[in-house]
Write a protein that holds these residues in place. Structure first.
Motif, PDB file in Angstrom:
ATOM      1  N   VAL A 199      -2.798   4.886 -12.800  1.00 28.00           N
ATOM      2  CA  VAL A 199      -2.153   4.396 -11.608  1.00 28.00           C
ATOM      3  C   VAL A 199      -2.404   5.420 -10.539  1.00 28.00           C
ATOM      4  N   ARG A 200      -2.600   4.793  -9.236  1.00 26.36           N
ATOM      5  CA  ARG A 200      -2.877   5.544  -8.127  1.00 26.36           C
ATOM      6  C   ARG A 200      -1.463   5.743  -7.496  1.00 26.36           C
ATOM      7  N   SER A 201      -1.302   7.092  -7.092  1.00 25.33           N
ATOM      8  CA  SER A 201      -0.161   7.351  -6.584  1.00 25.33           C
ATOM      9  C   SER A 201      -0.265   7.699  -4.863  1.00 25.33           C
ATOM     10  N   GLN A 202       0.526   7.026  -4.152  1.00 27.66           N
ATOM     11  CA  GLN A 202       0.417   7.618  -2.799  1.00 27.66           C
ATOM     12  C   GLN A 202       1.552   8.594  -2.357  1.00 27.66           C
TER      13      GLN A 202
ATOM     14  N   LEU B 257       3.462   6.827 -14.193  1.00 30.62           N
ATOM     15  CA  LEU B 257       3.279   5.391 -13.354  1.00 30.62           C
ATOM     16  C   LEU B 257       3.130   5.411 -12.023  1.00 30.62           C
ATOM     17  N   GLY B 258       2.891   6.848 -11.358  1.00 33.38           N
ATOM     18  CA  GLY B 258       2.728   7.060  -9.856  1.00 33.38           C
ATOM     19  C   GLY B 258       3.878   7.550  -8.925  1.00 33.38           C
TER      20      GLY B 258
ATOM     21  N   THR C  89       4.779   7.102  -4.481  1.00 31.30           N
ATOM     22  CA  THR C  89       4.960   6.057  -5.182  1.00 31.30           C
ATOM     23  C   THR C  89       3.696   5.301  -5.570  1.00 31.30           C
TER      24      THR C  89
ATOM     25  N   ALA D 236       0.484   3.530  -5.554  1.00 30.06           N
ATOM     26  CA  ALA D 236      -0.204   3.154  -4.245  1.00 30.06           C
ATOM     27  C   ALA D 236      -0.307   1.310  -4.030  1.00 30.06           C
ATOM     28  N   VAL D 237      -0.005   0.886  -5.091  1.00 31.88           N
ATOM     29  CA  VAL D 237       0.047  -0.677  -4.952  1.00 31.88           C
ATOM     30  C   VAL D 237       1.485  -0.972  -4.351  1.00 31.88           C
ATOM     31  N   LEU D 238       2.644  -0.264  -4.389  1.00 37.82           N
ATOM     32  CA  LEU D 238       3.864  -0.772  -3.796  1.00 37.82           C
ATOM     33  C   LEU D 238       3.992  -0.238  -2.452  1.00 37.82           C
ATOM     34  N   THR D 239       4.392  -0.960  -1.696  1.00 39.41           N
ATOM     35  CA  THR D 239       4.938  -0.449  -0.191  1.00 39.41           C
ATOM     36  C   THR D 239       6.272   0.416  -0.471  1.00 39.41           C
ATOM     37  N   PRO D 240       6.267   1.179   0.378  1.00 37.94           N
ATOM     38  CA  PRO D 240       7.601   2.308   0.232  1.00 37.94           C
ATOM     39  C   PRO D 240       8.891   1.394  -0.090  1.00 37.94           C
ATOM     40  N   GLY D 241       9.123   0.534   0.737  1.00 39.40           N
ATOM     41  CA  GLY D 241      10.281  -0.219   0.640  1.00 39.40           C
ATOM     42  C   GLY D 241      10.451  -0.965  -0.951  1.00 39.40           C
ATOM     43  N   LEU D 242       9.308  -1.803  -1.182  1.00 40.96           N
ATOM     44  CA  LEU D 242       9.465  -2.342  -2.732  1.00 40.96           C
ATOM     45  C   LEU D 242       9.700  -0.939  -3.740  1.00 40.96           C
TER      46      LEU D 242
ATOM     47  N   SER E 248       0.129 -10.148  -6.912  1.00 43.49           N
ATOM     48  CA  SER E 248      -0.219  -9.982  -5.535  1.00 43.49           C
ATOM     49  C   SER E 248      -1.891 -10.166  -5.405  1.00 43.49           C
TER      50      SER E 248
ATOM     51  N   GLU F 208       6.660  -3.657   6.993  1.00 38.20           N
ATOM     52  CA  GLU F 208       7.303  -3.768   6.048  1.00 38.20           C
ATOM     53  C   GLU F 208       8.835  -4.089   6.496  1.00 38.20           C
TER      54      GLU F 208
ATOM     55  N   ARG G 115      -2.823  10.419  -5.453  1.00 41.50           N
ATOM     56  CA  ARG G 115      -3.243  10.846  -6.568  1.00 41.50           C
ATOM     57  C   ARG G 115      -4.356   9.894  -7.186  1.00 41.50           C
TER      58      ARG G 115
END
Lengths: 604, 365
Positions: free
Chosen positions: A459-462, A490-491, A507, A509-515, A548, B148, B364
């Motif tokens: 899982v990519r983590s931003q 899970l990132g 978080t 990377a697939v999620l926006t910060p709000g999500l 998505s 968002e 990451r």
């Protein structure tokens, strides 16, 4: 004066004995209940090592004199009931009379109590044996310390979880009583660090709201809509619902006679009412207090009193209507969550919504990873007798069939009839006419493909520019801390801040910060243990990603498909783990049963 | 009443209105524009309640009055008709006749009374900003504005007037863009959040003049020539951005901006639709950009750069990089890094702005 009596044998047998002490949280529960029953105005709970090393509960209640204090440790000693008639009308929280004795049997207990300031007694008990009993000075009230829980029962000790888990459970207990007893002050500390602090507030709706604010943060309390309804059965239903939509399981607390309970039927009534009233799967916060005359409710079903039975069957009808009214008011302050949905006309009711989100047997966890509910098609709500789409073996039809082989490898005799308005695929099935929404069917198929890939990939983590700060209730913050390592994988990256604030620093990377924030907040408040929660989170994350992705690439409506395309789509759909609901929860397959068709044409 | 107006001039003012009107609105009047004749002017107004635009054009007006007409249909008509002049004849406040060339349209409208009253920022002193400068600055940060909705305070850019300068900042939580430029005569003011839609509409303004920027209690006004846009101030707390921007990035790589942009775009072809990531591997005098996707395959490209630091590998979203690099105009760009867990800061080399930078948080991968 002696207020504690030995229960007679008949009564003892009427009370199902159960394991009272399971873990530190159950000790905390018993001791806090005793303090509440003793009329305390303020209760202090101090823990060490999640309660494994020490649990101390200090109250300013009535206290006990020497003989009461000694007797308190006898099995079935209780001041709260003395006859079976009393049992029918239990108004206090604890009554089994076995709690203190059971605790004393498996720990080192020191009880200091006084009915008048100065006139106190100190009693020490180790593993059930009284070591000492001497007079001492103590303010009015009781303070009891339980050390080395299960010191003499290694087998039970081994089953205790990590400090974090035990602490979280104990915190949930204290939080529950703090919510239901705004008139009592509560404080909880762990190894000197204050986790929860709530001043005594009073005993009305506003006090309860203030208490919620103290525990969950002021913004959480502001958006609550209150309700209060007196029922004909003498019950009083009151509390709060949230006006904003929040993820499922987010801050849902139900109390029966001020006891925190997650009774399944009550929860189900709430979920159903939200679905009906809001036409939504997003459940708001709920703080529901059911104050019911003791004779109308049986709390003696479960040793931990975690379930109840309501004597009056019509109770749930009244509960639903009370909740509906509150939800409608709560909704009034926000735009309609969904476009107007008109109720289905009678003729359409014949169409069974296979996989329809609400009410269908697969509805509850639509699309949840690893769901095994798919095959349980014999749900109570379908008007058809049990018919497992995936498993039932039908007599082969003579006409050519679509070569649709399911998981079981058995061919299913479906015949492709064609496409309707470039939108629906029509199938003749052995027991009726099937309609498949091509877009959602394709979405489901793609989703399952993605999911398989995702299980293997990292899982990519931003990282976030600035941490998102989550203000949580103490138990919620502890739960996230407990899950930290799973979340990391899970990132997510979290760090604990002061108080009950958790900082999200990265978080998936697939999620926006709000999500991501929403997902964590809802995870924090969900009941259940670490393992399930971690699984659940992974599932939701995969779903968010896959849903998505697949929605975008799936074939659109009004897109003509060739017979081959349709066949391959249907074949792949039926091989999917969850063929009936799309990742967003919409139904994929509708069936009109032969029986129903015949009935409509007047042949039956 | 009757209004006569030059079609080309009218079209010029009418077209920008389309950006303001709500296409999918539950309030019908919001998909309308208000036409009002007065003296020798035809006034136009459109609003979505958050952002409003008013403008006018020279016209011959007989009588006075107005009507709200469906914006898109009206524009289509004015575009489609021929002839130099358009005549708008108002029979009552619900019906408008359009005559142009040999065409004649009678369209239904809504009474001007139904049109919302536009907000007024009051008589505040304003600040003049050359439009070219405003437009260039917005272009340099708008990509970082968050879309968002749940984090509404990031759905706009911060405008901050300083002593003789103007600063704009936008962030979506993953990256942050900041630009500051000299603005003679500017006085220090608290920052104000300008919603994204207003920024987009400002980019559509035309002209060489200065924009008059005024600030009311709840609204902002931007006036350029005949046009005035009024937008609601976005309420909320913007992050303390100066604190967020790292000061201790000790590694620097200098690139030819175009080469770097193109290379990232090529490698990004092999990233998926979501959670896109490329790996940047810095080594002496070179950067290797690579991407891997289980569905698609792998891609890598080497780019030369001036870099003398230790080997460093970090993951970034290629879109964030490309959007920033494309917003700059300099030939060279510097990337400043510290390690794989902390921010990468892009800064133009010898740029015209007093200060321009874009912070990108790593992934990451």
């Amino acid at each position: 004066m002696t207020t504690i009596q030995i229960l007679d044998d008949r009564l003892i047998s009427q009370i199902a004995a159960g394991e009272v002490v399971e873990r530190p949280a159950s000790v905390v529960k018993e001791l806090v209940e005793n303090a509440i029953d003793a009329g305390a105005r303020s209760i202090r709970v101090e823990l060490e090592a999640g309660g494994k090393r020490s649990i101390r509960v200090v109250d300013d209640g009535l206290g006990m004199d020497r003989s009461d204090a000694l007797l308190a440790f006898d099995r079935h000693a209780t001041s709260k009931i003395s006859s079976f008639d009393d049992l029918q009308g239990v108004g206090s929280l604890g009554f089994r009379g076995e709690a203190l004795a059971a605790i004393a049997a498996v720990a080192r207990v020191e009880l200091v109590t006084a009915t008048e300031p100065g006139d106190g007694h100190r009693i020490r008990i180790d593993g059930g044996h009284i070591r000492s009993a001497e007079p001492t000075a103590h303010p009015r009230g009781t303070s009891i310390e339980v050390r080395s829980l299960f010191f003499n029962v290694p087998a039970r000790r081994k089953f205790l979880k990590t400090v974090r888990t035990e602490l979280r459970r104990a915190t949930e207990v204290v939080q529950g009583y703090a919510l239901s007893r705004p008139e009592i002050g509560f404080s909880l500390s762990h190894e000197g660090r204050t986790l929860l602090e709530a001043a005594p507030a009073g005993d009305d709706l506003e006090a309860a709201r203030r208490r919620i604010g103290e525990l969950f943060g002021a913004p959480a309390a502001q958006n609550l809509v209150d309700f209060c309804q007196q029922g004909p059965g003498g019950e009083r239903l009151w509390g709060f619902v949230g006006d904003r939509k929040q993820g499922r399981g987010r801050r849902i607390f139900t109390f029966v006679n001020r006891r925190l309970l997650r009774d399944r039927t009550v929860m189900a009534a709430f979920y159903r009412t939200v679905r009906e009233t809001w036409r939504s799967e997003d459940f708001p916060a709920l703080f529901l207090f059911m104050d019911i005359p003791p004779a109308e409710v049986d709390v003696n079903v479960h040793p931990q009193k975690a379930e109840v039975r309501f004597r009056d069957g019509r109770f749930f009808g009244r509960l639903s209507s009370c909740l509906r009214e509150a939800l409608e008011r709560a909704r009034g302050e926000e735009p309609a969550p969904l476009a107007e949905t008109t109720s289905l006309p009678g003729a359409l009711l014949a169409w069974q919504g296979l996989g329809q989100r609400s009410g269908s047997p697969f509805g509850g966890s639509a699309g949840r990873v690893g769901s095994s509910e798919v095959r349980e098609l014999d749900g109570s709500l379908s008007s058809e007798p049990a018919g497992k789409l995936a498993d039932v073996v039908f007599a082969p039809l003579e006409r050519s069939t679509v070569p649709l082989s399911g998981r079981s490898g058995e061919p299913r005799p479906f015949r492709l009839l064609g496409q309707y308005k470039g939108t629906l695929i029509l199938l003749e099935g052995p027991d009726g006419l099937y309609l498949i929404d091509q877009h959602v069917a394709h979405e489901r198929v793609l989703y399952e493909r993605f999911r398989c890939q995702l299980v293997e990939t990292v899982v990519r983590s931003q990282r976030l520019l600035e941490p998102i700060l989550l203000e949580l209730a103490p138990a919620e913050a502890l739960r996230l801390a407990e899950l930290a390592s799973d979340l990391e994988r899970l990132g997510f990256s979290l760090s604990e801040m002061s108080g009950n604030v958790v900082a999200i620093t990265a978080t998936p990377a697939v999620l926006t910060p709000g999500l991501a924030e929403e997902m964590l907040a809802s995870l924090a408040s969900e009941p259940g243990d670490r393992e399930e929660a971690a699984e659940d989170l992974k599932g939701r994350l995969l779903e968010a990603l896959a849903a998505s992705q697949s929605c975008r690439t799936a074939v659109k409506m009004h897109h003509p498909l060739s017979a081959e395309e349709m066949e391959s789509l249907v074949a792949e759909l039926f091989a999917a783990e969850q063929p009936f609901a799309c990742p967003h929860g919409r139904p994929i397959v509708l069936k009109m049963a032969d029986i129903e068709l015949e009935r409509r044409f007047g042949r039956r | 009443m009757e209004i006569r107006v030059k079609r080309s001039e009218f079209l010029n003012e009418l077209a920008p209105m389309q950006g303001i009107v709500e296409r999918r609105t539950t309030i019908p009047v919001l998909s309308h524009i208000l036409l009002r004749g007065e003296a020798d002017q035809l006034h136009l107004a459109a609003t979505d309640l958050d952002v409003s635009l008013t403008t006018s054009c020279l016209a011959e007006v007989e009588g006075a009055g107005g009507i709200a007409v469906q914006a898109r249909k009206f524009l289509e008509i004015i575009r489609a008709v021929v002839g130099e002049e358009v005549r708008l004849i108002l029979e009552d406040d619900k019906r408008l006749t359009i005559v142009a060339g040999k065409s004649r349209f009678k369209i239904n409208g809504l009474s001007p009374a139904d049109f919302p009253t536009l907000p007024d920022v009051g008589d505040h002193d304003g600040t003049e900003i050359p439009f070219a400068q405003l437009k260039a600055m917005i272009g340099k940060i708008i990509f970082a504005v968050s879309s968002e909705e749940s984090r509404f305070q990031l759905n706009g850019a911060l405008f901050k007037l300083k002593e003789d300068s103007l600063e704009m900042v936008a962030t979506d939580g993953h990256r942050l863009a900041l630009v500051e430029n000299i603005l003679e005569g500017a006085k220090v003011e608290d920052g104000v959040l300008v919603p994204r839609k207003a920024l987009q509409e400002l980019l559509r303004f035309e002209g060489e003049d200065k924009v008059l920027f005024r600030r009311g209690e709840h609204h902002l006004s931007f006036r350029l020539g005949r046009r005035e846009m009024i937008c609601r101030i976005l309420e909320g707390t913007f992050p303390d951005y100066e604190r967020v921007i790292a000061k201790d990035n000790d590694k620097q790589a200098i690139f030819d901006r175009r080469n770097l942009t193109d290379a990232i775009q090529r490698v990004a072809l092999l990233t998926g639709d979501r959670a896109r990531a490329v790996s940047l591997q810095f080594d002496t005098e070179r950067l290797v950009i690579s991407a891997a996707n289980p569905d698609l395959g792998e891609a890598a490209e080497e780019v030369t750069c001036e870099y003398g630091g230790d080997e460093l590998r970090l993951g970034v979203n290629p879109d964030y990089m490309v959007q920033f690099l494309s917003a700059m105009e300099t030939e060279k760009v510097t990337l400043e890094m510290k390690d794989e867990n902390t921010q990468c800061i892009g800064v133009p080399v010898e740029g015209q702005d007093r200060r321009y930078l874009c912070v990108i948080m790593p992934m990451r991968i």
